[in-house]
Structure formats: structure tokens, C-alpha cells
Enzyme design. Structure first.
Site, PDB file in Angstrom:
ATOM      1  N   CYS A   4      31.615 -39.114 -29.119  1.00 20.16           N
ATOM      2  CA  CYS A   4      30.839 -39.358 -27.889  1.00 20.16           C
ATOM      3  C   CYS A   4      30.110 -38.085 -27.467  1.00 20.16           C
ATOM      4  CB  CYS A   4      31.776 -39.824 -26.774  1.00 20.16           C
ATOM      5  SG  CYS A   4      31.005 -39.825 -25.145  1.00 20.16           S
TER       6      CYS A   4
ATOM      7  N   HIS B 255      22.756 -41.009 -12.915  1.00 19.00           N
ATOM      8  CA  HIS B 255      21.558 -40.178 -12.839  1.00 19.00           C
ATOM      9  C   HIS B 255      21.301 -39.884 -11.362  1.00 19.00           C
ATOM     10  CE1 HIS B 255      19.973 -41.171 -17.003  1.00 19.00           C
ATOM     11  NE2 HIS B 255      20.766 -42.213 -16.817  1.00 19.00           N
TER      12      HIS B 255
ATOM     13  N   CYS C 265      31.434 -36.583 -24.193  1.00 19.52           N
ATOM     14  CA  CYS C 265      32.757 -35.958 -24.380  1.00 19.52           C
ATOM     15  C   CYS C 265      32.591 -34.584 -25.026  1.00 19.52           C
ATOM     16  CB  CYS C 265      33.664 -36.848 -25.224  1.00 19.52           C
ATOM     17  SG  CYS C 265      34.318 -38.280 -24.338  1.00 19.52           S
TER      18      CYS C 265
ATOM     19  N   HIS D 160      28.975 -43.396 -22.336  1.00 21.12           N
ATOM     20  CA  HIS D 160      29.991 -42.714 -21.534  1.00 21.12           C
ATOM     21  C   HIS D 160      29.433 -42.784 -20.115  1.00 21.12           C
ATOM     22  CE1 HIS D 160      32.923 -39.099 -21.036  1.00 21.12           C
ATOM     23  NE2 HIS D 160      32.451 -39.382 -19.826  1.00 21.12           N
TER      24      HIS D 160
ATOM     25  N   HIS E 132      27.865 -42.551 -16.680  1.00 13.40           N
ATOM     26  CA  HIS E 132      27.200 -41.435 -16.005  1.00 13.40           C
ATOM     27  C   HIS E 132      26.274 -41.973 -14.944  1.00 13.40           C
ATOM     28  CE1 HIS E 132      24.820 -42.640 -19.516  1.00 13.40           C
ATOM     29  NE2 HIS E 132      23.754 -42.319 -18.819  1.00 13.40           N
TER      30      HIS E 132
ATOM     31  N   ASP F 167      19.733 -33.245 -17.037  1.00 12.84           N
ATOM     32  CA  ASP F 167      19.295 -34.166 -18.084  1.00 12.84           C
ATOM     33  C   ASP F 167      18.296 -33.448 -18.988  1.00 12.84           C
ATOM     34  OD1 ASP F 167      19.212 -37.557 -18.348  1.00 12.84           O
ATOM     35  OD2 ASP F 167      17.705 -36.389 -19.426  1.00 12.84           O
TER      36      ASP F 167
ATOM     37  N   ASN G 218      22.720 -46.917 -15.710  1.00 13.83           N
ATOM     38  CA  ASN G 218      22.344 -47.960 -16.652  1.00 13.83           C
ATOM     39  C   ASN G 218      23.616 -48.424 -17.350  1.00 13.83           C
ATOM     40  OD1 ASN G 218      19.560 -47.610 -16.113  1.00 13.83           O
ATOM     41  ND2 ASN G 218      19.509 -45.850 -17.490  1.00 13.83           N
TER      42      ASN G 218
ATOM     43  N   HIS H 169      36.788 -40.586 -20.681  1.00 10.09           N
ATOM     44  CA  HIS H 169      35.838 -41.422 -21.429  1.00 10.09           C
ATOM     45  C   HIS H 169      35.904 -42.872 -20.941  1.00 10.09           C
ATOM     46  CE1 HIS H 169      33.143 -42.531 -24.683  1.00 10.09           C
ATOM     47  NE2 HIS H 169      33.920 -43.587 -24.895  1.00 10.09           N
TER      48      HIS H 169
HETATM   49  P1  AMP Z   1      21.176 -43.568 -20.257  1.00 12.60           P
HETATM   50  O1  AMP Z   1      19.938 -43.961 -21.043  1.00 12.60           O
HETATM   51  O2  AMP Z   1      21.208 -44.121 -18.867  1.00 12.60           O
HETATM   52  O3  AMP Z   1      22.417 -43.864 -21.043  1.00 12.60           O
HETATM   53  O4  AMP Z   1      21.073 -41.999 -20.020  1.00 12.60           O
HETATM   54  C1  AMP Z   1      21.370 -41.067 -21.010  1.00 12.60           C
HETATM   55  C2  AMP Z   1      20.688 -39.793 -20.592  1.00 12.60           C
HETATM   56  O5  AMP Z   1      21.255 -38.727 -21.339  1.00 12.60           O
HETATM   57  C3  AMP Z   1      19.183 -39.761 -20.839  1.00 12.60           C
HETATM   58  O6  AMP Z   1      18.497 -39.576 -19.602  1.00 12.60           O
HETATM   59  C4  AMP Z   1      18.995 -38.578 -21.789  1.00 12.60           C
HETATM   60  O7  AMP Z   1      17.823 -37.848 -21.525  1.00 12.60           O
HETATM   61  C5  AMP Z   1      20.249 -37.767 -21.529  1.00 12.60           C
HETATM   62  N1  AMP Z   1      20.670 -36.899 -22.616  1.00 12.60           N
HETATM   63  C6  AMP Z   1      20.792 -37.221 -23.924  1.00 12.60           C
HETATM   64  N2  AMP Z   1      21.261 -36.167 -24.632  1.00 12.60           N
HETATM   65  C7  AMP Z   1      21.455 -35.157 -23.737  1.00 12.60           C
HETATM   66  C8  AMP Z   1      21.924 -33.812 -23.838  1.00 12.60           C
HETATM   67  N3  AMP Z   1      22.300 -33.269 -25.006  1.00 12.60           N
HETATM   68  N4  AMP Z   1      21.956 -33.068 -22.706  1.00 12.60           N
HETATM   69  C9  AMP Z   1      21.575 -33.583 -21.524  1.00 12.60           C
HETATM   70  N5  AMP Z   1      21.145 -34.856 -21.359  1.00 12.60           N
HETATM   71  C10 AMP Z   1      21.073 -35.624 -22.455  1.00 12.60           C
END
Ligand code: AMP
Length: 115
Positions: free
Chosen positions: A6, A103, A9, A99, A101, A32, A88, A48
Site C-alpha cells: 500500500c 483531501h 502505508c 487506503h 484518506h 498531495d 473518494n 490500513h
Molecule cells: P484518490 O484518487 O482520492 O484515491 O486520491 C489519491 C491521491 O493521492 C491523489 O490526489 C494523488 O495525487 C495522491 N498521491 C499519489 N501518490 C502520492 C504520493 N507519492 N505523495 C503524495 N500524494 C500522492
């Protein structure tokens, strides 16, 4: 996808770098990588939990702690005039990292309303 592969994680464990904004026993918050607003911070539970569908009586303290963190981060990031929180969930919700989260979006006046 399990805990070992993940992305979030790995970020929590420090195996993948992130720009940390806030951390406590329950929560890590970081920038982000593809921001869609001047302030775009991800608030992630250190447990997780796959998505909002997986919040339960046993783990809901982590979700509550995420929202406590959001209130603190909004102050520390100067989002005095407001912000949005989005999660989302699942395929229809267009979740891309499985995982849980939240925004936290701010630093501008949003003109598009989904709800
Ligand atoms: P979601 O599409 O709601 O699952 O959001 C996942 C978010 O993770 C997206 O906005 C990506 O830009 C962000 N993301 C993906 N990889 C990374 C990373 N390595 N560091 C920070 N954010 C990330």
C-alpha cells in the site's frame, strides 16, 4: 492490495518520502503530489483502512482523529475563510489509492459545487 504494497502505508513508514504537514499517534497528513488547489493536503489514518466503506465501530477512532487533525491543519495552514474535505470511495467514487484518506482543499474560492 494489502498493507505491504500500500502506497500510503509506505509513506506512513517513511519508505516513500512525503512533505509532512501534521502527525500524531493516529494520523499522518502530507502534501498531495498533484495539487488541485493552493492548499491540497491528504489526511491519512495510520491504520490500513481501505476506504470510507470500511470504517467500523472498531476503527472509527481513526476517522474521528482525521477530522480533529483537519481542524488543526486548517488553522496552521491559514484556511481561515474555509475549505473543502473530500473522500473518494470505491470505483464509483473514483478512489485511486485504496487506503482511506481525506483531501483537504483550500486557499481559493471554489466555484464548482457537486453538492
Ligand atoms: P484518490 O484518487 O482520492 O484515491 O486520491 C489519491 C491521491 O493521492 C491523489 O490526489 C494523488 O495525487 C495522491 N498521491 C499519489 N501518490 C502520492 C504520493 N507519492 N505523495 C503524495 N500524494 C500522492
Amino acid at each position: 492490495m494489502g498493507v505491504s504494497d500500500c502506497l500510503f502505508c509506505k509513506i506512513i513508514k517513511g519508505e516513500i518520502p512525503s512533505t509532512k504537514v501534521y502527525e500524531d499517534e493516529f494520523v499522518l497528513a502530507f502534501l498531495d503530489i498533484s495539487p488541485v488547489a493552493p492548499a491540497h493536503i491528504l489526511i491519512v489514518p495510520k491504520l490500513h483502512i481501505v476506504s470510507a466503506s470500511d470504517i467500523s465501530e472498531e476503527n472509527s477512532i481513526y476517522a474521528a482523529k482525521c477530522f480533529e487533525a483537519i481542524a488543526k491543519i486548517a488553522v496552521s495552514e491559514g484556511l481561515d475563510s474555509g475549505f473543502r474535505v473530500i473522500t473518494n470511495s470505491g470505483t464509483d467514487g473514483a478512489q485511486s489509492v485504496f487506503h482511506l484518506h481525506f483531501h483537504l482543499l483550500g486557499g481559493k474560492q471554489f466555484d464548482v459545487r457537486l453538492v
